[in-house]
Scaffold this motif. Sequence first.
Motif, PDB file in Angstrom:
ATOM      1  N   LEU A   1       0.825  -1.201   0.000  1.00 20.43           N
ATOM      2  CA  LEU A   1       0.000   0.000   0.000  1.00 20.43           C
ATOM      3  C   LEU A   1       0.864   1.257   0.000  1.00 20.43           C
ATOM      4  CD1 LEU A   1      -2.786  -0.904   2.588  1.00 20.43           C
ATOM      5  CD2 LEU A   1      -3.017  -0.792   0.104  1.00 20.43           C
ATOM      6  N   LEU A   2       1.853   1.295   0.875  1.00 18.47           N
ATOM      7  CA  LEU A   2       2.689   2.485   1.000  1.00 18.47           C
ATOM      8  C   LEU A   2       3.507   2.739  -0.266  1.00 18.47           C
ATOM      9  CD1 LEU A   2       3.835   2.216   4.719  1.00 18.47           C
ATOM     10  CD2 LEU A   2       2.042   3.676   3.746  1.00 18.47           C
ATOM     11  N   LYS A   3       3.852   1.675  -0.975  1.00 23.17           N
ATOM     12  CA  LYS A   3       4.591   1.815  -2.231  1.00 23.17           C
ATOM     13  C   LYS A   3       3.781   2.614  -3.255  1.00 23.17           C
ATOM     14  CE  LYS A   3       5.266  -1.041  -5.965  1.00 23.17           C
ATOM     15  NZ  LYS A   3       5.105  -2.326  -6.529  1.00 23.17           N
ATOM     16  N   ASN A   4       2.470   2.465  -3.200  1.00 22.37           N
ATOM     17  CA  ASN A   4       1.580   3.136  -4.149  1.00 22.37           C
ATOM     18  C   ASN A   4       0.964   4.419  -3.603  1.00 22.37           C
ATOM     19  OD1 ASN A   4       1.386   1.260  -6.568  1.00 22.37           O
ATOM     20  ND2 ASN A   4       0.967  -0.153  -4.897  1.00 22.37           N
ATOM     21  N   LEU A   5       1.248   4.730  -2.337  1.00 18.99           N
ATOM     22  CA  LEU A   5       0.652   5.902  -1.699  1.00 18.99           C
ATOM     23  C   LEU A   5       1.197   7.188  -2.316  1.00 18.99           C
ATOM     24  CD1 LEU A   5      -1.238   6.618   0.731  1.00 18.99           C
ATOM     25  CD2 LEU A   5       0.869   6.956   2.042  1.00 18.99           C
ATOM     26  N   THR A   6       0.285   8.076  -2.704  1.00 17.78           N
ATOM     27  CA  THR A   6       0.702   9.356  -3.288  1.00 17.78           C
ATOM     28  C   THR A   6       0.061  10.541  -2.580  1.00 17.78           C
ATOM     29  OG1 THR A   6      -1.070   9.221  -4.928  1.00 17.78           O
ATOM     30  CG2 THR A   6       1.101   8.399  -5.585  1.00 17.78           C
ATOM     31  N   GLY A   7      -0.697  10.279  -1.557  1.00 16.58           N
ATOM     32  CA  GLY A   7      -1.370  11.360  -0.853  1.00 16.58           C
ATOM     33  C   GLY A   7      -1.697  10.958   0.565  1.00 16.58           C
ATOM     34  N   GLU A   8      -2.859  11.356   0.987  1.00 20.30           N
ATOM     35  CA  GLU A   8      -3.290  11.145   2.374  1.00 20.30           C
ATOM     36  C   GLU A   8      -3.512   9.675   2.712  1.00 20.30           C
ATOM     37  OE1 GLU A   8      -3.771  13.489   4.833  1.00 20.30           O
ATOM     38  OE2 GLU A   8      -2.842  14.861   3.414  1.00 20.30           O
ATOM     39  N   LEU A   9      -3.357   9.388   4.006  1.00 23.75           N
ATOM     40  CA  LEU A   9      -3.666   8.089   4.587  1.00 23.75           C
ATOM     41  C   LEU A   9      -4.326   8.368   5.930  1.00 23.75           C
ATOM     42  CD1 LEU A   9      -2.541   4.810   4.610  1.00 23.75           C
ATOM     43  CD2 LEU A   9      -1.508   5.822   6.616  1.00 23.75           C
ATOM     44  N   THR A  10      -5.498   7.802   6.143  1.00 21.34           N
ATOM     45  CA  THR A  10      -6.213   7.988   7.397  1.00 21.34           C
ATOM     46  C   THR A  10      -6.611   6.624   7.941  1.00 21.34           C
ATOM     47  OG1 THR A  10      -7.090  10.126   6.705  1.00 21.34           O
ATOM     48  CG2 THR A  10      -8.260   9.016   8.476  1.00 21.34           C
ATOM     49  N   VAL A  11      -6.360   6.416   9.228  1.00 21.94           N
ATOM     50  CA  VAL A  11      -6.704   5.158   9.893  1.00 21.94           C
ATOM     51  C   VAL A  11      -7.593   5.478  11.085  1.00 21.94           C
ATOM     52  CG1 VAL A  11      -5.806   3.138  11.118  1.00 21.94           C
ATOM     53  CG2 VAL A  11      -4.487   4.154   9.241  1.00 21.94           C
ATOM     54  N   MET A  12      -8.620   4.654  11.276  1.00 22.11           N
ATOM     55  CA  MET A  12      -9.485   4.822  12.436  1.00 22.11           C
ATOM     56  C   MET A  12      -9.969   3.453  12.896  1.00 22.11           C
ATOM     57  SD  MET A  12     -12.788   7.236  12.818  1.00 22.11           S
ATOM     58  CE  MET A  12     -13.593   7.422  14.371  1.00 22.11           C
ATOM     59  N   ASP A  13      -9.988   3.256  14.209  1.00 20.55           N
ATOM     60  CA  ASP A  13     -10.472   2.019  14.815  1.00 20.55           C
ATOM     61  C   ASP A  13     -11.560   2.373  15.823  1.00 20.55           C
ATOM     62  OD1 ASP A  13      -8.311   0.482  13.580  1.00 20.55           O
ATOM     63  OD2 ASP A  13      -7.019   1.437  15.066  1.00 20.55           O
ATOM     64  N   TRP A  14     -12.567   1.524  15.936  1.00 24.69           N
ATOM     65  CA  TRP A  14     -13.587   1.740  16.950  1.00 24.69           C
ATOM     66  C   TRP A  14     -14.226   0.427  17.353  1.00 24.69           C
ATOM     67  CZ3 TRP A  14     -14.343   2.822  11.835  1.00 24.69           C
ATOM     68  CH2 TRP A  14     -15.437   2.248  11.191  1.00 24.69           C
ATOM     69  N   GLU A  15     -14.762   0.411  18.562  1.00 22.17           N
ATOM     70  CA  GLU A  15     -15.435  -0.776  19.070  1.00 22.17           C
ATOM     71  C   GLU A  15     -16.902  -0.759  18.680  1.00 22.17           C
ATOM     72  OE1 GLU A  15     -14.555  -0.485  23.270  1.00 22.17           O
ATOM     73  OE2 GLU A  15     -12.958  -1.971  23.041  1.00 22.17           O
ATOM     74  N   ARG A  16     -17.435  -1.948  18.501  1.00 24.12           N
ATOM     75  CA  ARG A  16     -18.864  -2.082  18.169  1.00 24.12           C
ATOM     76  C   ARG A  16     -19.389  -3.404  18.704  1.00 24.12           C
ATOM     77  NH1 ARG A  16     -19.586  -4.429  12.144  1.00 24.12           N
ATOM     78  NH2 ARG A  16     -21.154  -5.603  13.239  1.00 24.12           N
ATOM     79  N   ASP A  17     -20.697  -3.515  18.742  1.00 26.23           N
ATOM     80  CA  ASP A  17     -21.326  -4.769  19.184  1.00 26.23           C
ATOM     81  C   ASP A  17     -21.218  -5.815  18.111  1.00 26.23           C
ATOM     82  OD1 ASP A  17     -22.053  -3.676  21.599  1.00 26.23           O
ATOM     83  OD2 ASP A  17     -23.991  -2.995  20.849  1.00 26.23           O
TER      84      ASP A  17
END
Length: 106
Positions: A90-106
């Motif tokens: 993924l990073l090899k092809n990355l040319t802009g923004e990267l956003t990561v988010m994690d959250w808990e759910r039922d």
Amino acid sequence: MTNTVQKVEHIVMLTMSNVTDEDEKKLQAGALELRSKIPGILDLQFGRGIILAENRQNGYTHCLRVLFKDAEALKEYLPHEVHLKFKEMLLKNLTGELTVMDWERD
């Protein structure tokens, strides 16, 4: 009150350009490898966004969504060699923004 184990959603949105059809196939195969080789993944989706309305995606081109059985599974996923290999792709092809988010759910 019952103490229930929460599932964890992990989402990664990223901007890649100049991704060839061959690159796309390798990325899809890498995503499938995550699902088949890393324990604790309940569901996984990866793909290129479709443009339905201008500026709706804020420049992001691809998204990865992973559902883990619990937070411990996410912790084990992050240093896993198959994840690190996919992340490198993924990073090899990355040319802009990267956003990561994690959250808990039922």
